[in-house]
Design a protein around this motif. Structure first.
Motif, short mmCIF file in Angstrom:
data_model
loop_
_atom_site.label_atom_id
_atom_site.label_comp_id
_atom_site.label_asym_id
_atom_site.label_seq_id
_atom_site.Cartn_x
_atom_site.Cartn_y
_atom_site.Cartn_z
N GLY A 134 -14.28 -4.30 -2.03
CA GLY A 134 -14.69 -3.76 -3.41
C GLY A 134 -15.88 -2.98 -3.03
O GLY A 134 -16.46 -1.88 -3.40
N HIS A 135 -16.77 -3.42 -2.08
CA HIS A 135 -18.03 -2.68 -1.79
C HIS A 135 -17.86 -1.33 -1.15
O HIS A 135 -18.41 -0.24 -1.58
N SER A 136 -16.76 -1.10 -0.24
CA SER A 136 -16.37 0.28 0.14
C SER A 136 -15.71 1.31 -0.87
O SER A 136 -16.18 2.61 -1.06
N LEU A 137 -15.20 0.64 -1.77
CA LEU A 137 -14.44 1.35 -2.89
C LEU A 137 -15.30 1.80 -3.66
O LEU A 137 -15.34 3.14 -4.30
N ARG A 138 -16.29 0.76 -4.06
CA ARG A 138 -17.64 1.21 -4.88
C ARG A 138 -18.32 2.64 -4.54
O ARG A 138 -18.62 3.42 -5.36
N SER A 139 -18.47 2.56 -3.09
CA SER A 139 -19.33 3.63 -2.62
C SER A 139 -18.76 4.83 -2.77
O SER A 139 -19.19 6.09 -2.92
N ILE A 140 -17.29 5.21 -2.27
CA ILE A 140 -16.80 6.41 -2.40
C ILE A 140 -15.75 6.70 -3.49
O ILE A 140 -15.03 7.96 -3.84
N LYS A 141 -15.37 5.77 -4.33
CA LYS A 141 -14.34 5.93 -5.28
C LYS A 141 -15.17 5.86 -6.61
O LYS A 141 -14.58 6.38 -7.56
N GLY A 142 -16.42 5.23 -6.66
CA GLY A 142 -17.00 4.98 -7.68
C GLY A 142 -17.05 3.56 -8.19
O GLY A 142 -16.15 2.89 -8.11
N TRP A 143 -18.47 3.25 -8.79
CA TRP A 143 -18.71 1.88 -9.02
C TRP A 143 -17.89 1.11 -9.97
O TRP A 143 -17.66 0.06 -10.06
N SER A 144 -17.11 1.73 -10.79
CA SER A 144 -16.49 1.67 -12.08
C SER A 144 -14.95 1.81 -12.17
O SER A 144 -14.45 1.63 -13.37
N ILE A 145 -14.21 1.74 -11.19
CA ILE A 145 -12.89 2.33 -11.31
C ILE A 145 -12.24 0.86 -11.09
O ILE A 145 -12.59 -0.07 -10.83
N ASP A 146 -10.88 0.68 -11.43
CA ASP A 146 -10.28 -0.56 -11.87
C ASP A 146 -9.89 -1.17 -10.46
O ASP A 146 -10.03 -2.45 -10.41
N SER A 147 -9.84 -0.50 -9.37
CA SER A 147 -9.35 -1.11 -8.11
C SER A 147 -10.62 -1.75 -7.63
O SER A 147 -10.62 -2.63 -6.81
N VAL A 148 -11.81 -1.46 -8.00
CA VAL A 148 -13.11 -2.18 -7.49
C VAL A 148 -13.19 -3.62 -8.27
O VAL A 148 -13.45 -4.42 -7.85
N ARG A 149 -12.94 -3.54 -9.75
CA ARG A 149 -12.75 -4.73 -10.59
C ARG A 149 -11.59 -5.70 -9.86
O ARG A 149 -11.80 -6.76 -9.73
N HIS A 150 -10.44 -5.30 -9.69
CA HIS A 150 -9.54 -5.90 -8.95
C HIS A 150 -9.89 -6.43 -7.94
O HIS A 150 -9.66 -7.90 -7.53
N ALA A 151 -10.56 -5.87 -6.77
CA ALA A 151 -10.93 -6.45 -5.44
C ALA A 151 -11.70 -7.54 -5.88
O ALA A 151 -11.67 -8.72 -5.51
#
Length: 508
Positions: A134-151
């Motif tokens: 979740g931390h790494s997804l947040r940095s390069i995909k965006g803080w608020s995308i669904d995959s971040v919430r899922h993680a």
């Protein structure tokens, strides 16, 4: 002896002298043929021996390149240590902002999870991997995308199922960031208050720093600037330089940088434009010293926003390129979008209207693509401001109608509400369409600014109302109120708004 024969046959090459020599195959096909000639059981045995030898005799390689050890344990079929090293490799890559590499390492670890028999160990390993993912997804995909919430949701579920209470904070903080950037501020507030209560119970200073950060940010977004400033000051008062690594591991951001930047924005709204700039400069120093690229991108971009608040188009234009270059190089999509928006604003203010508007809209589309709505009304306000300045009133009304829809939604961002109402008033005023409607919006904005203690916005609104009264030839009746708000400032007298206010009072 075997290596010497291979060397004589020129199938491998040696660099250095034994026992420190390094051997490499002549060609990858030779290497693959040799590898495939071994029985699978023998290959696994050799990989296991290499992994254990690295652990026992090559501590520097284990520390600097845990992915090598992870690879050998994976190929040896030793799943538990393999997952542990993939996690370490991912976290190490994330610390230097190599987040694409980190995501690959975390994915390798997650792929191995089904091979762990012990359910408690499997759950704990997945929890740590999902949080880091979740931390790494947040940095390069965006803080608020669904995959971040899922993680983060999956990590929190594992905490609850298996009783890993000590690992709850990163998952809850991650979910808070997701809701915060989406401008789902009711849920963000609930999570922030939960973090504060949990941190107080745990009596852990790192937890407290992050919890009060979350609360302060949420209060800022809701437009309660004095309360936000108090929470952010509390967070900063507990920050310790020696715990920077812990902050990054738990939350993937450095509160010594991030909190100062948000406090800088809060201070501007509260009427302290010089203090705002000073605390942003402190944040920049922390970011530069840390050599953490994500912190550097954050500091450069949010500092630009404070310069925008202060009306400093030339400064924004001068500094935006470096922020954009860093964000593009590192793939920091959220800060790239915001830096583009701010550079576009500067271009529009400096006479390049079409170019500026196009760049602001390009940045806005990037934000919308990741569902980051926190800066939606702010960005629409910048677009409207540029349109009003260039007498494109219909375009301005279109952007402001979109912004009003945001303000009308429950639990959406409110920090720019007073300015949106001021811009609506300005659009009616400058286009001479309806001066009564202009007054209604300006008075509504003034009420909001005063409720929020947003003195800098109150000043802007008073100037707009003064201009309206001047158009009606009643400027004298409003001069005392403009003088009163101007006189309440103790700093920032060289900033655009205060200079303009002084000019109006002087002309009178």
């Amino acid at each position: 002896h075997g290596l010497a024969q291979l060397e004589q046959a020129e199938l491998v090459f040696r660099r250095g002298e034994p026992p420190d020599a390094v051997y490499s195959f002549k060609h990858v096909l030779v290497r693959d043929a040799a590898y495939e000639s071994l029985l699978r059981s023998r290959r696994q045995q050799l990989h296991g021996q290499i992994a254990r030898a690295l652990e026992q005799s090559f501590a520097d390689i284990v520390a600097s390149q845990p992915e090598i050890v992870a690879h050998h344990f994976t190929e040896a079929g030793l799943v538990e240590p393999a997952i542990d090293y993939w996690l370490k490799a991912g976290q190490q890559a994330a610390r230097r902002s190599a987040n694409a590499e980190a995501l690959n390492h975390f994915a390798r670890g997650l792929d191995l999870l089904p091979k762990i028999d012990d359910p408690m160990l499997r759950n704990k390993s997945e929890l740590l991997l999902q949080t880091s993912l979740g931390h790494s997804l947040r940095s390069i995909k965006g803080w608020s995308i669904d995959s971040v919430r899922h993680a983060y949701t999956r990590a929190l579920q594992l905490c609850k199922e298996s009783g890993f209470d000590e690992h709850t904070l990163p998952a809850v903080f991650g979910l808070w960031t997701w809701n915060f950037l989406r401008a789902a501020l009711g849920e963000a507030q609930t999570l922030a208050e939960h973090l504060v209560n949990t941190a107080d119970t745990a009596d852990d200073s790192v937890f407290k720093v992050l919890a009060h950060e979350a609360l302060g940010f949420t209060l800022f977004a809701r437009g309660t600037f004095a309360a936000a400033h108090a929470a952010l000051e509390r967070s900063l008062s507990m920050c310790e330089d020696g715990k920077a690594a812990a902050y990054l591991d738990l939350s993937a951001q450095d509160p010594r940088v991030h909190v100062r930047l948000y406090d800088g924005m809060a201070l501007w709204f509260l009427g302290y434009p010089d203090q705002a700039l000073r605390i942003c400069a402190e944040a920049r120093r922390y970011a530069d010293t840390s050599q953490h690229p994500f912190s550097e991108a954050m500091a450069r971009t949010i500092s630009l926003r404070v310069h925008q608040f202060r009306g400093e188009a030339a400064v924004v234009a001068r500094q935006a390129d470096a922020a954009i270059a860093l964000c593009e190089e590192r793939g920091f999509v959220h800060y790239l979008a915001m830096a583009l928006i701010l550079r576009g604003w500067a271009s529009a203010q400096q006479g390049e209207f079409e170019k500026g508007i196009a760049e602001i809209q390009a940045g806005l589309e990037k934000e919308r693509a990741t569902d980051a709505l926190l800066f939606e009304s702010y960005t629409l306000g910048l677009l409207a401001d540029a349109c009003i300045k260039n007498e494109r009133y219909e375009q301005a009304f279109d952007f402001l109608d979109q912004a009003q829809l945001r303000l009308d939604q429950e639990n959406s961002e409110r920090y720019y509400a007073a300015e949106i109402y001021r811009l609506l008033g300005e659009a009616y005023l400058r286009s001479r369409q309806d001066l009564d409607q202009a007054e209604r919006y300006l008075c509504k904005g003034l009420t909001v600014a005063r409720e929020q203690k947003a003195k800098s916005l109150e000043l802007k609104l008073c100037m707009s109302i003064y201009d309206l009264y001047e158009l009606r030839h009643h400027a004298d009746t409003y001069r005392p109120q403009l003088g009163e708000i101007y006189g309440s400032f103790s700093e920032g007298f060289d900033t655009t708004d205060l200079v303009r206010a002084k000019a109006r009072l002087k002309d009178a």
